[in-house]
Design a protein around this motif. Sequence first.
Motif, PDB file in Angstrom:
ATOM      1  N   ASP A 105       0.824  -1.207   0.000  1.00  0.00           N
ATOM      2  CA  ASP A 105       0.000   0.000   0.000  1.00  0.00           C
ATOM      3  C   ASP A 105       0.859   1.259   0.000  1.00  0.00           C
ATOM      4  O   ASP A 105       0.478   2.294  -0.571  1.00  0.00           O
ATOM      5  N   VAL A 106       2.045   1.182   0.605  1.00  0.00           N
ATOM      6  CA  VAL A 106       2.937   2.342   0.628  1.00  0.00           C
ATOM      7  C   VAL A 106       3.476   2.629  -0.767  1.00  0.00           C
ATOM      8  O   VAL A 106       3.563   3.788  -1.197  1.00  0.00           O
ATOM      9  N   GLU A 107       3.853   1.583  -1.488  1.00  0.00           N
ATOM     10  CA  GLU A 107       4.321   1.768  -2.865  1.00  0.00           C
ATOM     11  C   GLU A 107       3.223   2.390  -3.728  1.00  0.00           C
ATOM     12  O   GLU A 107       3.481   3.311  -4.517  1.00  0.00           O
ATOM     13  N   LEU A 108       2.003   1.901  -3.585  1.00  0.00           N
ATOM     14  CA  LEU A 108       0.886   2.467  -4.339  1.00  0.00           C
ATOM     15  C   LEU A 108       0.700   3.940  -3.995  1.00  0.00           C
ATOM     16  O   LEU A 108       0.540   4.786  -4.891  1.00  0.00           O
ATOM     17  N   ALA A 109       0.741   4.255  -2.700  1.00  0.00           N
ATOM     18  CA  ALA A 109       0.589   5.647  -2.282  1.00  0.00           C
ATOM     19  C   ALA A 109       1.705   6.519  -2.834  1.00  0.00           C
ATOM     20  O   ALA A 109       1.468   7.648  -3.296  1.00  0.00           O
ATOM     21  N   TRP A 110       2.932   6.015  -2.794  1.00  0.00           N
ATOM     22  CA  TRP A 110       4.074   6.782  -3.298  1.00  0.00           C
ATOM     23  C   TRP A 110       3.878   7.131  -4.774  1.00  0.00           C
ATOM     24  O   TRP A 110       4.162   8.248  -5.217  1.00  0.00           O
ATOM     25  N   ARG A 111       3.353   6.200  -5.538  1.00  0.00           N
ATOM     26  CA  ARG A 111       3.180   6.414  -6.974  1.00  0.00           C
ATOM     27  C   ARG A 111       1.963   7.285  -7.283  1.00  0.00           C
ATOM     28  O   ARG A 111       1.859   7.833  -8.383  1.00  0.00           O
ATOM     29  N   LEU A 112       1.050   7.416  -6.338  1.00  0.00           N
ATOM     30  CA  LEU A 112      -0.147   8.226  -6.548  1.00  0.00           C
ATOM     31  C   LEU A 112       0.000   9.665  -6.057  1.00  0.00           C
ATOM     32  O   LEU A 112      -0.950  10.456  -6.141  1.00  0.00           O
ATOM     33  N   ARG A 113       1.162  10.021  -5.559  1.00  0.00           N
ATOM     34  CA  ARG A 113       1.372  11.401  -5.082  1.00  0.00           C
ATOM     35  C   ARG A 113       1.141  12.396  -6.216  1.00  0.00           C
ATOM     36  O   ARG A 113       1.471  12.135  -7.369  1.00  0.00           O
ATOM     37  N   LYS A 114       0.628  13.566  -5.846  1.00  0.00           N
ATOM     38  CA  LYS A 114       0.370  14.616  -6.832  1.00  0.00           C
ATOM     39  C   LYS A 114       1.166  15.865  -6.467  1.00  0.00           C
ATOM     40  O   LYS A 114       1.404  16.126  -5.281  1.00  0.00           O
ATOM     41  N   PRO A 115       1.579  16.649  -7.462  1.00  0.00           N
ATOM     42  CA  PRO A 115       2.335  17.872  -7.175  1.00  0.00           C
ATOM     43  C   PRO A 115       1.512  18.850  -6.339  1.00  0.00           C
ATOM     44  O   PRO A 115       0.304  19.001  -6.549  1.00  0.00           O
ATOM     45  N   LEU A 116       2.168  19.518  -5.408  1.00  0.00           N
ATOM     46  CA  LEU A 116       1.506  20.557  -4.634  1.00  0.00           C
ATOM     47  C   LEU A 116       1.299  21.786  -5.502  1.00  0.00           C
ATOM     48  O   LEU A 116       2.141  22.093  -6.359  1.00  0.00           O
ATOM     49  N   PRO A 117       0.210  22.509  -5.298  1.00  0.00           N
ATOM     50  CA  PRO A 117      -0.020  23.733  -6.074  1.00  0.00           C
ATOM     51  C   PRO A 117       1.139  24.717  -5.911  1.00  0.00           C
ATOM     52  O   PRO A 117       1.591  24.999  -4.805  1.00  0.00           O
ATOM     53  N   GLY A 118       1.638  25.194  -7.017  1.00  0.00           N
ATOM     54  CA  GLY A 118       2.684  26.207  -6.988  1.00  0.00           C
ATOM     55  C   GLY A 118       4.090  25.693  -6.856  1.00  0.00           C
ATOM     56  O   GLY A 118       5.051  26.459  -6.958  1.00  0.00           O
ATOM     57  N   THR A 119       4.265  24.378  -6.604  1.00  0.00           N
ATOM     58  CA  THR A 119       5.621  23.846  -6.423  1.00  0.00           C
ATOM     59  C   THR A 119       6.034  22.887  -7.531  1.00  0.00           C
ATOM     60  O   THR A 119       7.207  22.761  -7.839  1.00  0.00           O
ATOM     61  N   GLY A 120       5.072  22.184  -8.085  1.00  0.00           N
ATOM     62  CA  GLY A 120       5.388  21.185  -9.094  1.00  0.00           C
ATOM     63  C   GLY A 120       5.924  19.890  -8.525  1.00  0.00           C
ATOM     64  O   GLY A 120       6.208  18.948  -9.259  1.00  0.00           O
TER      65      GLY A 120
END
Length: 484
Positions: A105-120
Amino acid sequence: MTNPQMIESQLNDLPVVVAGLGVSGISAARVLNGLGARVTVVDGGGGEGLRARAAELEALGVAVRLGDGASLPEGTELVVTSPGWAPDSPLFAAAEAAGVPVWGDVELAWRLRKPLPGTGEPAPWLAVTGTNGKTTTVQMLASILTAAGKRTAAVGNVGVSVLDAVLAEEPYDVLAVELSSYQLHWAPSLRPYSAAVLNLAPDHLDWHGSMEAYAADKGRIYEGNVVACVYNLADPATEALVREADVEEGCRAIGFGLGAPGPSNFGVVDGLLVDRAFVEDRARNAAELGAVEDVNPPAPHNIANALAAAALARAYGVEPKAVREGLRAFRPDAHRIAEVGTVREVTYIDDSKATNTHAAAASLAAYRPIVWIAGGLAKGATFDDLVQGAAERLRAVVLIGQDRALIREALERHAPDVPVIDAAEGQTGAVAMTAVVRTAASLARSGDTVLLAPACASMDMFTNYGERGDLFAAAVRELADSGE
């Protein structure tokens, strides 16, 4: 499926198997189903509770196979496993033979991360593992980050689900992530911003197969670290893992310990928590982060936890003032060296969470003289080192549980003059704990500490360590009310 930024679109219509119908399995199944994957959950069990969970998922369109946790459904292209499933499970052998990747589940979560607004860039992860102290350290870290004005959460094995955290509608600035050796084993892409290994002692060896394999999985947390690999100066095995890690250029090894720190380390000077790593001219200067009294409770191993949390926070750029404020605001979870009360000048401490010898040793080091309540399910542990290290602190020992004889034998070898009493033989639950507390009270003298730090699992006599601790506290209150 190797690009983390592409994974969400790649999951659409992908045949995925989720192994296990526990909390993390259900979370993974819901997330994957919501992203358009064709999800099948498999579990070897078939009890009433599992059937109820299966029905909830089936209502969402998720297929569930109970009573079959070994075979890989035809056409599967990805397996997402719950942390507890051992690497030698037949399902994973089938996946390997078919060339199907296995993620946790941690690997899945790591791959599903999205860029924060304004930072990329996605929110950085400050990650913590170790045999003991993970939850407390991660919660301390989250408290410090909150004091610094960051939107954060303690996630992973504690608090918010890591999948829920990375998919939260309102994004987090930074995450404090607790990771078990199980989760690290199944997270090959994980690359935390900074990470800490608090300690290493034999645990879960039946799952990993050897101490070397267990340590190697713990060491995965350092892979790809950007700013700091935080290790325990009192535990050379943690430093060895840093030396073996492949990190980003410029990443530093940062030690923590209870003595005066050298350059690039965190430590204690005259009762103050001190940083000599993230300061200008660290060869000569240090930053004061707070006092030992700011740590709750200020037991030695908890001070070490606080220093590790402080090191990760400082690696992220948190100011010293926020470290102090965060530590002062932190309140530990129940059953972790929690003072239950004082009855007739004897203090009663609940550390029911000390379910292995390493955790119990840390607890025993914090008090003297001690009437020690110990025993339960040993999980293959031996007790000679534990008893030898604590012998001079022991007033008496009250033994409980199925494997009490193992502790008695160690006491006979290394503390032969310490009185040892068996209590609650053949009893369980509240009746047992009432007898245990009254036996301990009869052995204690004014100024002593009665310490529940069993060094064993609880399920032979209690539902879990939480119930064991709750019943201990209730028995102490009953003792106080009795006037005996």
